[in-house]
Design a protein around this motif. Structure first.
Motif, PDB file in Angstrom:
ATOM      1  N   MET A  26      67.194 -21.294 -23.528  1.00 30.39           N
ATOM      2  CA  MET A  26      68.310 -21.802 -22.723  1.00 30.39           C
ATOM      3  C   MET A  26      69.539 -20.914 -22.873  1.00 30.39           C
ATOM      4  O   MET A  26      70.220 -20.575 -21.895  1.00 30.39           O
ATOM      5  CB  MET A  26      68.657 -23.231 -23.144  1.00 30.39           C
ATOM      6  N   LEU A  27      69.834 -20.509 -24.099  1.00 27.90           N
ATOM      7  CA  LEU A  27      71.037 -19.715 -24.360  1.00 27.90           C
ATOM      8  C   LEU A  27      70.939 -18.339 -23.708  1.00 27.90           C
ATOM      9  O   LEU A  27      71.898 -17.862 -23.099  1.00 27.90           O
ATOM     10  CB  LEU A  27      71.237 -19.573 -25.868  1.00 27.90           C
ATOM     11  N   ILE A  28      69.791 -17.692 -23.834  1.00 26.18           N
ATOM     12  CA  ILE A  28      69.614 -16.377 -23.210  1.00 26.18           C
ATOM     13  C   ILE A  28      69.866 -16.447 -21.709  1.00 26.18           C
ATOM     14  O   ILE A  28      70.599 -15.633 -21.138  1.00 26.18           O
ATOM     15  CB  ILE A  28      68.191 -15.839 -23.481  1.00 26.18           C
ATOM     16  N   LEU A  29      69.260 -17.443 -21.070  1.00 25.92           N
ATOM     17  CA  LEU A  29      69.390 -17.565 -19.618  1.00 25.92           C
ATOM     18  C   LEU A  29      70.803 -17.970 -19.215  1.00 25.92           C
ATOM     19  O   LEU A  29      71.373 -17.431 -18.256  1.00 25.92           O
ATOM     20  CB  LEU A  29      68.376 -18.578 -19.095  1.00 25.92           C
ATOM     21  N   ALA A  30      71.404 -18.914 -19.959  1.00 29.40           N
ATOM     22  CA  ALA A  30      72.729 -19.425 -19.600  1.00 29.40           C
ATOM     23  C   ALA A  30      73.821 -18.381 -19.818  1.00 29.40           C
ATOM     24  O   ALA A  30      74.859 -18.409 -19.147  1.00 29.40           O
ATOM     25  CB  ALA A  30      73.046 -20.681 -20.402  1.00 29.40           C
TER      26      ALA A  30
ATOM     27  N   LYS B 277      58.830 -25.545 -18.888  1.00 31.46           N
ATOM     28  CA  LYS B 277      58.380 -26.880 -18.482  1.00 31.46           C
ATOM     29  C   LYS B 277      58.962 -27.944 -19.401  1.00 31.46           C
ATOM     30  O   LYS B 277      59.479 -28.981 -18.936  1.00 31.46           O
ATOM     31  CB  LYS B 277      56.861 -26.940 -18.497  1.00 31.46           C
ATOM     32  N   ASN B 278      58.912 -27.698 -20.723  1.00 29.04           N
ATOM     33  CA  ASN B 278      59.450 -28.664 -21.683  1.00 29.04           C
ATOM     34  C   ASN B 278      60.954 -28.839 -21.518  1.00 29.04           C
ATOM     35  O   ASN B 278      61.477 -29.967 -21.588  1.00 29.04           O
ATOM     36  CB  ASN B 278      59.135 -28.208 -23.109  1.00 29.04           C
ATOM     37  N   ILE B 279      61.666 -27.739 -21.312  1.00 27.93           N
ATOM     38  CA  ILE B 279      63.121 -27.805 -21.131  1.00 27.93           C
ATOM     39  C   ILE B 279      63.469 -28.601 -19.882  1.00 27.93           C
ATOM     40  O   ILE B 279      64.346 -29.474 -19.906  1.00 27.93           O
ATOM     41  CB  ILE B 279      63.722 -26.389 -21.038  1.00 27.93           C
ATOM     42  N   ARG B 280      62.793 -28.312 -18.787  1.00 29.51           N
ATOM     43  CA  ARG B 280      63.079 -29.023 -17.532  1.00 29.51           C
ATOM     44  C   ARG B 280      62.850 -30.528 -17.686  1.00 29.51           C
ATOM     45  O   ARG B 280      63.633 -31.334 -17.173  1.00 29.51           O
ATOM     46  CB  ARG B 280      62.194 -28.464 -16.413  1.00 29.51           C
TER      47      ARG B 280
ATOM     48  N   ILE C  27      67.182 -23.926 -14.310  1.00 29.73           N
ATOM     49  CA  ILE C  27      66.288 -22.801 -14.581  1.00 29.73           C
ATOM     50  C   ILE C  27      65.372 -22.627 -13.376  1.00 29.73           C
ATOM     51  O   ILE C  27      64.436 -23.402 -13.164  1.00 29.73           O
ATOM     52  CB  ILE C  27      65.477 -23.032 -15.865  1.00 29.73           C
ATOM     53  N   GLN C  28      65.654 -21.626 -12.604  1.00 24.71           N
ATOM     54  CA  GLN C  28      64.933 -21.408 -11.355  1.00 24.71           C
ATOM     55  C   GLN C  28      63.838 -20.370 -11.532  1.00 24.71           C
ATOM     56  O   GLN C  28      64.009 -19.368 -12.238  1.00 24.71           O
ATOM     57  CB  GLN C  28      65.899 -20.975 -10.261  1.00 24.71           C
TER      58      GLN C  28
ATOM     59  N   HIS D  64      70.692 -20.519 -12.743  1.00 29.22           N
ATOM     60  CA  HIS D  64      71.583 -20.499 -11.577  1.00 29.22           C
ATOM     61  C   HIS D  64      72.125 -21.911 -11.333  1.00 29.22           C
ATOM     62  O   HIS D  64      71.373 -22.855 -11.141  1.00 29.22           O
ATOM     63  CB  HIS D  64      70.846 -20.023 -10.329  1.00 29.22           C
ATOM     64  N   VAL D  65      73.449 -22.011 -11.374  1.00 26.89           N
ATOM     65  CA  VAL D  65      74.132 -23.292 -11.126  1.00 26.89           C
ATOM     66  C   VAL D  65      75.297 -23.034 -10.204  1.00 26.89           C
ATOM     67  O   VAL D  65      76.191 -22.249 -10.532  1.00 26.89           O
ATOM     68  CB  VAL D  65      74.629 -23.925 -12.432  1.00 26.89           C
TER      69      VAL D  65
END
Length: 236
Positions: free
Chosen positions: A166-170, A203-206, A219-220, A230-231
């Motif tokens: 999550m942190l890497i992507l965010a 999948k688990n995060i979503r 997370i797209q 992307h938000v």
């Protein structure tokens, strides 16, 4: 170098003894548990630097032990051992929060090398960790230095690898990451597993985000590539 404490969890005495002998040659202090319940009890009573965890054990198997540990938000590196070699089993184990996976039978020297690699990575993360500002998106708040994620102002538990993903992507919104890139950042360049483990983590995060009340998916999927964060209207 400080003493490195490794917990060996396996229902077979011969396997525990073999691992103990080779790790002691490298200067590790080892502890042993014959089943999952004993391992969890020992973890409550004392701290370990790493766990070597057999999958196929009676009563509580290694997958359940790993899942329970990660629910408590423990960052302890976990190397899973199993007689199973199928890719889907490796992906399942890593998806539950294991850091590496070794199939039996194995060469003891390879196990020692995996242990050393995991501990180097764990120590490097601790040394290089620096406080970071909070990251905000609509109904999402990430606090990197505390490793907390709040969804709709409620704290949500993520495994260490889920949090890192999550942190890497965010932190890099709009950038599309290939699965292989994410694997390298989460497990290192020497990881030999399947990159589909990233799909399991996503999948688990979503699912956790949705259960916590988030009404959109940050997370797209980028088809043919991997994933991006992307938000609309969000700022980091």
């Amino acid at each position: 170098m400080t003493e490195q404490r490794v917990l060996i969890v396996d229902d077979e005495w011969n396997m525990r003894n073999l691992i103990r002998i080779y790790l002691k040659k490298e200067g590790f202090t080892t502890f042993e548990a014959a089943n999952g319940y004993e391992a969890l009890s020992m973890m409550k009573a004392q701290a370990f630097d790493m766990m070597i965890l057999d999958v196929m054990m009676p009563g509580m198997d290694g997958w359940e032990v790993c899942k329970t540990i990660r629910k408590s938000d423990s960052n302890i590196p976990i190397l899973m051992l199993t007689a199973r070699s199928e890719t889907k089993d490796k992906v399942a184990g890593l998806g539950l929060g294991a850091d590496d996976y070794l199939t039996k039978p194995f060469e003891p020297e390879e196990l020692v090398a995996r242990v050393l690699s995991l501990l180097r990575r764990s120590n490097l993360r601790q040394v290089t960790a620096v406080p970071q500002t909070k990251i905000h998106f609509p109904n999402i708040r990430i606090v990197p230095d505390a490793r907390d994620i709040y969804i709709c102002e409620k704290a949500v538990d993520f495994t260490p690898k889920e949090f890192d993903l999550m942190l890497i992507l965010a932190q890099n919104t709009q950038r599309a990451y290939a699965r292989e890139e994410l694997v390298e950042q989460l497990w290192g360049f020497d990881y030999e597993g399947d990159s589909r483990v990233i799909d399991t983590h996503v999948k688990n995060i979503r699912e956790k985000l949705s259960r916590a009340g988030l009404t959109y998916n940050p997370i797209q999927t980028v088809w043919g590539v991997g994933y991006k964060f992307h938000v609309q209207g969000g700022t980091a």
